[in-house]
Design an enzyme around this catalytic site. Structure first.
Site, mmCIF file in Angstrom:
data_model
loop_
_atom_site.group_PDB
_atom_site.id
_atom_site.type_symbol
_atom_site.label_atom_id
_atom_site.label_comp_id
_atom_site.label_asym_id
_atom_site.label_seq_id
_atom_site.Cartn_x
_atom_site.Cartn_y
_atom_site.Cartn_z
ATOM 1 N N GLY A 208 0.827 -1.211 0.000
ATOM 2 C CA GLY A 208 0.000 0.000 0.000
ATOM 3 C C GLY A 208 0.849 1.243 0.000
ATOM 4 O O GLY A 208 2.054 1.189 -0.219
ATOM 5 N N ASN A 209 0.223 2.394 0.223
ATOM 6 C CA ASN A 209 0.973 3.646 0.290
ATOM 7 C C ASN A 209 0.366 4.566 1.344
ATOM 8 O O ASN A 209 -0.655 4.233 1.943
ATOM 9 C CB ASN A 209 1.024 4.311 -1.081
ATOM 10 C CG ASN A 209 -0.363 4.623 -1.595
ATOM 11 O OD1 ASN A 209 -1.064 5.450 -1.045
ATOM 12 N ND2 ASN A 209 -0.771 3.919 -2.659
ATOM 13 N N LEU A 210 0.987 5.706 1.544
ATOM 14 C CA LEU A 210 0.638 6.569 2.679
ATOM 15 C C LEU A 210 -0.483 7.573 2.379
ATOM 16 O O LEU A 210 -0.796 8.404 3.213
ATOM 17 C CB LEU A 210 1.883 7.345 3.126
ATOM 18 C CG LEU A 210 2.918 6.542 3.913
ATOM 19 C CD1 LEU A 210 4.158 7.411 4.178
ATOM 20 C CD2 LEU A 210 2.322 6.075 5.237
ATOM 21 N N SER A 211 -1.101 7.477 1.202
ATOM 22 C CA SER A 211 -2.106 8.490 0.860
ATOM 23 C C SER A 211 -3.284 8.434 1.828
ATOM 24 O O SER A 211 -3.884 7.379 2.040
ATOM 25 C CB SER A 211 -2.600 8.262 -0.566
ATOM 26 O OG SER A 211 -3.643 9.165 -0.838
#
Ligand code: CTP
Length: 411
Positions: A208-211
């Site tokens: 995943g990512n930090l958005s």
């Protein structure tokens, strides 16, 4: 509510009578201002009897009262139904050649126009440009209905039913009263993707990512406040989404792509705010991957995801659709944030790319943002810094300033 009902000269003027009766039944005070040609279709006594108010068409009718100023400033809502091609043209040009157009120049309240005309006239570039001008000034121009027109022909151009006009107009007035935002995106359908995609490694793990999705949610809320119909494609959002009318929740890039592509053919604008994973695990086992003590981690083979933004820009799932992308950049030894952003704009083919620096506490998960908005050639068209809502409004302003102008297409 004090409603001013402008009626211009088309066969559909008879429906204005039904609209007038409906608004009166709902307890509103309605003052009818027809154009001279509207009175060739419906007589003034009909409007006077049903409204219980005097009907005038000329600025010179009520000189001591300065009618156009009194009417304009005394109204809580203006509805023009039907709005003919001529009326739209005169209003867009700011003409003041009769009482209705003069009054339109003095109003401060929301203005809703319901066009009615033949399909050819509605789709003529002159009318398209006039509608775009009016919308850019905050006038809420309703999409005409499709169906049987005055003659034997059919197509978009029919005046919507009086019940629909009344409902929409009162919604616009309610929203404007509640939020005070200009209704300059009224009549447009926008799709916004927000959040970050998650690519499953196994049933319990993902890439995943930090958005946080806050900027996308701010874009959706700003568009809705400014009168647009909004579809928010929400990838793993934990942000509150209360009040956003149409939310489609997704997890992976494949789900996000399906949801955006399903909504895009009906959209005037698509904004890809979501942070999309570029790669996904090639295989996702149905059972949890176990650690074998003493053995290193099993490598995860990755395959590339489709670039949803580039596809949308290339395919234009609706003619004339505006496609907007975001680029979160950090800058490195090969170039700074803007250098990478401009190159991405040229590569992706979107109409606008919103470049924001991230990393070092900026961008992701914060309440503020700073952006440079560039066009498809990478040229700067706007810069904005402030809250995510302020940045969202700057993005919508840039969308409205695009050339050729954005014009809502008919369903
Ligand atoms: N995007 C997309 N589909 C992808 C990757 C990105 O639609 N598979 C969109 C994002 O929603 C965003 C824009 O493309 O609007 C830019 O995303 P970004 O991750 O910055 O671009 P990439 O092409 O992945 O470039 P980079 O090499 O910098 O990661």
């Amino acid at each position: 509510m004090r409603i001013l009902l402008g009626v211009s000269g088309g066969v559909a003027a008879y429906k204005a009578v039904l609209l007038l009766r409906l608004l009166r039944e709902q307890g509103h005070r309605v003052r009818v201002v027809p154009t001279a040609s509207a009175l060739r279709f419906v007589g003034a006594p009909t409007f006077e009897a049903l409204s219980g108010e005097k009907v005038s068409t000329e600025v010179f009718d009520d000189v001591p009262q300065v009618a156009h100023v009194a009417l304009g400033q005394g109204a809580d809502l203006v509805i023009v139904a039907p709005a003919t091609a001529d009326l739209l043209a005169r209003a867009a040009a700011g003409r003041a050649d009769d009482l209705l157009t003069s009054t339109l120049l003095t109003v401060h309240c929301p203005v809703v126009m319901a066009p009615a005309m033949h399909t050819e006239m509605w789709q003529h570039p002159a009318t398209v440009a006039n509608v775009a001008t009016l919308r850019s000034r905050g006038v809420h121009v309703i999409e005409p209905a499709s169906g049987r027109l005055t003659g034997k022909d059919t197509g978009p151009g029919r005046l919507p039913e009086p019940e629909d006009i009344a409902r929409l107009a009162l919604e616009v007035a309610g929203r404007a009263g509640a939020r005070g935002a200009p209704q300059d995106l009224a009549g447009l359908h926008v799709v916004v993707s927000a959040g970050g995609t998650r690519e499953p490694i196994d049933p319990v793990r993902f890439i995943g990512n930090l958005s946080s999705g806050r900027q996308g949610v701010a874009l959706a809320r700003a568009a809705q406040d400014r009168g647009a119909r909004v579809t928010l494609v929400a990838a793993n959002l934990t942000e509150p989404l209360d009040g956003i009318e149409d939310v489609v929740r997704v997890g992976s890039t494949a789900e996000l792509r399906d949801a955006v592509r399903a909504a895009a053919p009906g959209a005037d604008v698509v904004v890809m705010t979501a942070a999309v994973a570029d790669f996904r695990p090639a295989r996702t086992p149905g059972a949890k991957i176990k650690k074998v003590p003493g053995q290193g981690p099993a490598p995860i083979e990755l395959v590339e995801n489709p670039d949803i933004l580039a596809e949308l820009a290339r395919e234009r799932l609706r003619p004339g659709q505006v496609v907007v992308g975001f680029a979160a950049e950090t800058g490195d030894e090969t170039g700074d944030v803007l250098h990478h952003g401009r190159a991405k704009a040229r590569r992706k083919g979107a109409d606008l790319l919103v470049i924001n620096p991230v990393g070092g506490g900026r961008g992701f998960g914060t309440d503020s943002n700073e952006v440079t908005i560039v066009d498809a050639q990478g040229e700067t068209v706007a810069q904005a810094a402030g809250s995510k809502r302020e940045v969202a409004d700057a993005v919508w302003d840039a969308v409205l300033k695009l050339s050729p102008p954005l014009a809502a297409t008919t369903d």
